[in-house]
Write an enzyme that holds these catalytic residues in place. Sequence first.
Site, PDB file in Angstrom:
ATOM      1  N   ASP A 106      44.484  43.756  42.800  1.00 52.72           N
ATOM      2  CA  ASP A 106      44.949  42.374  42.766  1.00 52.72           C
ATOM      3  C   ASP A 106      46.463  42.379  42.554  1.00 52.72           C
ATOM      4  O   ASP A 106      47.182  43.063  43.282  1.00 52.72           O
ATOM      5  CB  ASP A 106      44.167  41.598  41.692  1.00 52.72           C
ATOM      6  CG  ASP A 106      44.510  40.131  41.612  1.00 52.72           C
ATOM      7  OD1 ASP A 106      44.056  39.372  42.479  1.00 52.72           O
ATOM      8  OD2 ASP A 106      45.244  39.744  40.677  1.00 52.72           O
ATOM      9  N   HIS A 304      36.009  40.291  45.491  1.00 48.20           N
ATOM     10  CA  HIS A 304      37.381  40.595  45.083  1.00 48.20           C
ATOM     11  C   HIS A 304      37.476  41.633  43.974  1.00 48.20           C
ATOM     12  O   HIS A 304      38.430  42.413  43.933  1.00 48.20           O
ATOM     13  CB  HIS A 304      38.058  39.302  44.617  1.00 48.20           C
ATOM     14  CG  HIS A 304      39.470  39.489  44.187  1.00 48.20           C
ATOM     15  ND1 HIS A 304      40.478  39.827  45.068  1.00 48.20           N
ATOM     16  CD2 HIS A 304      40.069  39.402  42.960  1.00 48.20           C
ATOM     17  CE1 HIS A 304      41.627  39.928  44.417  1.00 48.20           C
ATOM     18  NE2 HIS A 304      41.404  39.682  43.136  1.00 48.20           N
TER      19      HIS A 304
END
Length: 329
Positions: A106, A304
């Site tokens: 991320d 994610h």
Amino acid sequence: MAQTNASDGVHRLVPSPAGRIHLVEQGTGPLVLLVHGFPESWYSWRRQLPALAAAGYRAVAIDVRGYGRSSKPAETGAYRMLELVADNVAVVEALGERSAVIVGHDWGATIAATSALVRPDVFGAVGLLSVPYTPPGGPRPSEVFAGMGGPEEFYVSYFQEPGRAEAEIEPDVRGWLAGFYAALSADTMPAAGAPDPHFVGAGGRLRDRFPSGRLPAWLGEDDLDVYAAEFERTGLTGALNRYRTMDRDWADLADFHGAPVTQPSIFVGGGLDASTTWLADAIEAYPATLPGLTASHLLDGCGHWIQQERPEQVNALLTDWLTKVAPRR
């Protein structure tokens, strides 16, 4: 360098330009620095630390400045990218090393890529999870984000306004985190065609579009307690300040606009992650932007939070790559 022993590794506080950086370390061998994203902590690497240590590496997961037990400078500008790169260099030096492989997820992927770009003398290889590499440059970030979503507001713009996201999150940190994690996880994300949780409707909140009632499979109640306890203690401003310095990064990195990261690299993304679908062009550009890329993987059916959703798969990919780019001594 303060340290304590715990079942999940050795916890240390090491000096850095931020003041101190908290890290957790396991294993011996070539140093692998693990950098988390938003809204997480060193704990997001809990399943990688023992696996990398068992494979013969010195695995070190940090709390990025503003998170956990690392320092939290008051000034928003203290969270710009070059400051985070300086923290990473300081960690390597504090551990008595001259170089490291750096791996990020991320925001941590962008921090890792920038660290490799700016300090290739320290970071000899880079691993990127979830967020593809895009060279610095292009239009000013705030202008790009303001133009996304039409009548709705993109979450990055929402986060960039000081105090606004804090007012939504901090009255119910645990509930907000549970919804945010679920919104971006493969097994709990909204169905296709549902309102997109990356955008805020007029007069609404980000959490209005989060799923509720079920945690993703990778996130136990105890895990959620760990994350929530840290942010209930620290607040969210330090973490959110990363979004509030993106225009400053754009200016700071002007000399690197369009520059490739040339060190050996790996990318691992989730097939259901908006980060990989929205940035598909960035992945296609890897021959030019990541000329040292040795492996690129999209994990089918993964969201994610890739190293937590698919720990065994990610561990296998990372350790295989590490044996090629950082052979054990």
